[in-house]
Design an enzyme around this catalytic site. Structure first.
Site, PDB file in Angstrom:
ATOM      1  N   ARG A  92       0.979  -1.417  -0.052  1.00  9.59           N
ATOM      2  CA  ARG A  92      -0.107   0.005  -0.063  1.00  9.59           C
ATOM      3  C   ARG A  92       0.830   1.247  -0.197  1.00  9.59           C
ATOM      4  O   ARG A  92       1.667   1.512   0.697  1.00  9.59           O
ATOM      5  CB  ARG A  92      -1.043  -0.045   1.274  1.00  9.59           C
ATOM      6  CG  ARG A  92      -2.008   1.068   1.028  1.00  9.59           C
ATOM      7  CD  ARG A  92      -3.045   1.098   2.330  1.00  9.59           C
ATOM      8  NE  ARG A  92      -2.137   1.674   3.249  1.00  9.59           N
ATOM      9  CZ  ARG A  92      -2.085   1.495   4.605  1.00  9.59           C
ATOM     10  NH1 ARG A  92      -2.943   0.317   5.119  1.00  9.59           N
ATOM     11  NH2 ARG A  92      -1.357   1.996   5.535  1.00  9.59           N
ATOM     12  N   ASN A 110       4.405   0.669   1.965  1.00  6.36           N
ATOM     13  CA  ASN A 110       4.321  -0.283   2.990  1.00  6.36           C
ATOM     14  C   ASN A 110       4.306  -1.455   2.087  1.00  6.36           C
ATOM     15  O   ASN A 110       3.556  -1.874   1.193  1.00  6.36           O
ATOM     16  CB  ASN A 110       2.991  -0.199   3.633  1.00  6.36           C
ATOM     17  CG  ASN A 110       2.879   1.021   4.596  1.00  6.36           C
ATOM     18  OD1 ASN A 110       3.645   1.002   5.553  1.00  6.36           O
ATOM     19  ND2 ASN A 110       1.958   1.802   4.085  1.00  6.36           N
ATOM     20  N   LYS A 283      12.012   3.031   5.383  1.00  8.47           N
ATOM     21  CA  LYS A 283      11.905   4.160   5.107  1.00  8.47           C
ATOM     22  C   LYS A 283      13.222   4.821   4.549  1.00  8.47           C
ATOM     23  O   LYS A 283      13.224   5.586   3.802  1.00  8.47           O
ATOM     24  CB  LYS A 283      11.588   4.909   6.277  1.00  8.47           C
ATOM     25  CG  LYS A 283       9.987   4.610   6.497  1.00  8.47           C
ATOM     26  CD  LYS A 283       9.309   5.293   7.647  1.00  8.47           C
ATOM     27  CE  LYS A 283       7.856   4.865   7.738  1.00  8.47           C
ATOM     28  NZ  LYS A 283       7.582   3.517   8.202  1.00  8.47           N
TER      29      LYS A 283
HETATM   30  P1  ADP Z   1       4.188   4.184   9.672  1.00 10.13           P
HETATM   31  O1  ADP Z   1       4.916   2.931   8.779  1.00 10.13           O
HETATM   32  O2  ADP Z   1       4.403   3.863  11.185  1.00 10.13           O
HETATM   33  O3  ADP Z   1       2.601   4.204   9.311  1.00 10.13           O
HETATM   34  P2  ADP Z   1       4.442   6.645   8.460  1.00 10.13           P
HETATM   35  O4  ADP Z   1       5.654   7.105   7.683  1.00 10.13           O
HETATM   36  O5  ADP Z   1       3.105   6.150   7.739  1.00 10.13           O
HETATM   37  O6  ADP Z   1       4.825   5.495   9.602  1.00 10.13           O
HETATM   38  O7  ADP Z   1       4.007   7.936   9.321  1.00 10.13           O
HETATM   39  C1  ADP Z   1       2.857   7.771  10.286  1.00 10.13           C
HETATM   40  C2  ADP Z   1       1.871   8.640  10.052  1.00 10.13           C
HETATM   41  O8  ADP Z   1       2.635  10.080  10.535  1.00 10.13           O
HETATM   42  C3  ADP Z   1       1.361   9.084   8.664  1.00 10.13           C
HETATM   43  O9  ADP Z   1       0.116   8.371   8.737  1.00 10.13           O
HETATM   44  C4  ADP Z   1       1.075  10.535   8.810  1.00 10.13           C
HETATM   45  O10 ADP Z   1      -0.265  10.845   9.462  1.00 10.13           O
HETATM   46  C5  ADP Z   1       2.394  11.113   9.536  1.00 10.13           C
HETATM   47  N1  ADP Z   1       3.111  11.377   8.659  1.00 10.13           N
HETATM   48  C6  ADP Z   1       4.328  10.819   7.952  1.00 10.13           C
HETATM   49  N2  ADP Z   1       4.923  11.539   7.229  1.00 10.13           N
HETATM   50  C7  ADP Z   1       4.550  12.645   7.150  1.00 10.13           C
HETATM   51  C8  ADP Z   1       4.800  13.762   6.282  1.00 10.13           C
HETATM   52  N3  ADP Z   1       5.888  13.655   5.557  1.00 10.13           N
HETATM   53  N4  ADP Z   1       4.059  14.942   6.281  1.00 10.13           N
HETATM   54  C9  ADP Z   1       2.851  14.972   7.113  1.00 10.13           C
HETATM   55  N5  ADP Z   1       2.561  14.117   7.935  1.00 10.13           N
HETATM   56  C10 ADP Z   1       3.308  12.762   7.908  1.00 10.13           C
HETATM   57 MG    MG Z   2       4.117   2.157   7.341  1.00 11.06          MG
HETATM   58 MG    MG Z   3       1.747   4.807   7.606  1.00 13.70          MG
END
Ligand code: ADP
Ligand code: MG
Ligand code: MG
Length: 451
Positions: A92, A110, A283
């Site tokens: 996703r 993901n 990441k």
């Molecule tokens: P995980 O793998 O734990 O889901 P994410 O990279 O999706 O990690 O980050 C978790 C949450 O943080 C996202 O669902 C979003 O709401 C917020 N987030 C992550 N990156 C950004 C970004 N660049 N700008 C704004 N919000 C972000």
């Molecule tokens: Mg994730």
């Molecule tokens: Mg996420």
């Protein structure tokens, strides 16, 4: 006590919104149209895996508890012999619409245990029902126009992806209809109802049976044929191992659990995901791909490449590279523009804005290399009502679009056997919250109203 010795169960309703959220149609179509290009990119990263292994090896020095362990598992599985070169990705790619650039920007890609394919369809159906039956208006008219309200097909989509892998396995190693899919889940799984939609779809649409097993029970419960490396569970041959677990260090508190992962990796069953596919979703890899030279190596040409690149945010390394010099300055001088991310999944792990300098100062500078520094996306604020734990909350909300895909490919040769877009998800959270994960307790499952 319930039959089969089950202890009493309590179910929590997944948090959801009462209304769909407007989303630009053109950006939604773009997200769909680049899904297979993203999948191709990641299939190429995995199949030319020396680069991936080098990147992960250096990462594993700073993240010994998880990425490093996954890497060690891969090395151990390789030693035992990886007999199944074909892997399945059910992935996703997550985006937010950015009000500054007026396009979608990718939050992350993901590659393991992607969730809410099932619940997103149910919430879409709920919103459509409320609209079609006139419950959104006093007059009983529909509030939303017909063609803007769309229901996600993701549960069937992920089942279609699994079916591709089952068919491939049965064609090459077994015979039609003989094998099962093994869902490997967490002990005390909280998201079982979401997973059941995929299980039912697999059976209803394709007649494929699946069984569920908890990750730590694997070694004690499965049999592996010494000669063929075929995997059996309850005397049924397993064609596909589908992980809805194994994505966080908290799950691997015992060495035995890592052994379960290694055991499965070295069987003939197709893994969704394989260790390499899982590692490619780090990441750090997303950050490295924002370099044109690296992207060109893995996706030299594609008709959707420009659209794909348009979804990249600026992401900086915090290691000893040249790019990191500026990032280390920015993290302290302009932290309000950034989110700091470790190599973790499942929500609740990031450090946001003003908390970044203090956090960085609290750990040795050499360990910063295990993190990436990402520019914040600025999503629009909508209004919605959230239903969570039986309570209604009226709030400003921001949304994250998830685009599902499936791809089956040979990790050795890079040959892609199947690659498709498989539906979508919209999650929304209170606009003042930084994090967005639903299971982690921050967000709600929502649906799209295309404008
Ligand atoms: P995980 O793998 O734990 O889901 P994410 O990279 O999706 O990690 O980050 C978790 C949450 O943080 C996202 O669902 C979003 O709401 C917020 N987030 C992550 N990156 C950004 C970004 N660049 N700008 C704004 N919000 C972000
Ligand atoms: Mg994730
Ligand atoms: Mg996420």
């Amino acid at each position: 006590m319930y039959p089969n010795g089950y202890k009493e169960y309590q179910a929590n309703l997944a948090p959801l919104t009462l209304f769909p959220t407007p989303f630009p149609r053109i950006e939604f179509e773009k997200a769909k149209s680049i899904a297979t290009a993203y999948n191709k990119l990641y299939a190429n990263i995995v199949s030319q895996h020396q680069w991936l292994l080098d990147a992960v090896r250096s990462l594993s020095e700073f993240d010994t508890t998880f990425t490093g362990k996954l890497y060690q598992c891969y090395l151990e599985a390789e030693k035992r012999g990886i007999v199944q070169p074909v892997a399945l990705g059910l992935v996703r790619s997550d985006y937010m619409y950015d009000t500054v650039s007026k396009v979608i920007k990718q939050v992350e890609y993901n590659t393991v245990s992607v969730s809410f394919a099932g619940i997103s369809r149910e919430v879409g159906k709920l919103h459509k029902f409320l609209n079609d039956s006139g419950l959104y208006t006093k007059s009983g008219e529909k509030y939303y126009g017909e063609d803007g309200l769309i229901v996600s097909d993701a549960a069937d989509g992920l089942a279609r992806g699994l079916r591709e892998a089952v068919s491939y396995y049965e064609r090459t190693h077994s015979s039609p209809g003989k094998t099962i899919v093994l869902f490997v889940v967490q002990p005390n799984e909280r998201n079982a109802f979401d997973q059941r939609h995929i299980e039912y779809s697999l059976f209803e649409k394709f007649g494929i049976v699946s069984k569920r097993i908890e990750l730590p029970d694997v070694t004690a419960s499965v049999k592996v044929d010494n000669q063929t490396r075929k995997l059996f569970y309850q005397d049924r041959e397993v064609s596909v191992v589908y992980y809805r677990s194994a994505y966080g260090p908290g799950e691997f508190t015992k060495k035995e659990t890592w052994d379960c992962r290694i055991l499965l990796e070295s069987t003939l069953a197709i893994k969704c995901p394989s260790l390499l596919v899982q590692l490619s979703g780090a990441k750090k890899i997303q950050q490295l791909l924002t370099s044109t030279a690296i992207l060109d190596k893995f996706l030299p040409t594609d008709e959707k490449k420009a659209d794909l690149v348009s979804t990249f945010c600026k992401i900086y390394p915090l290691d000893d590279s040249e790019d990191a010099t500026i990032a280390k300055k920015l993290a302290f001088e302009k932290p309000e523009n950034f989110v700091l991310k470790p190599q973790r999944e499942g929500g609740g792990n990031n450090i946001y804005k003003e908390e970044i300098p203090g956090f960085l100062k609290s750990i040795p500078e050499k360990d910063w290399a295990g993190f990436i520094l990402m520019e914040l996306i600025h999503p629009p604020v909508a209004k919605n009502v959230m239903l969570r734990d039986g309570e209604l909350l009226r709030s400003g909300t921001v949304s994250e679009l998830g685009v599902y895909g499936s791809f089956l490919f040979n990790e050795k040769t890079g040959k892609i056997i199947h690659n498709e877009y498989q539906g979508h998800l919209l999650r929304s959270k209170i606009s003042s919250s930084n994090e967005g994960g639903v299971a982690a307790g921050y967000g709600c499952v929502d649906s799209l109203y295309l404008i």
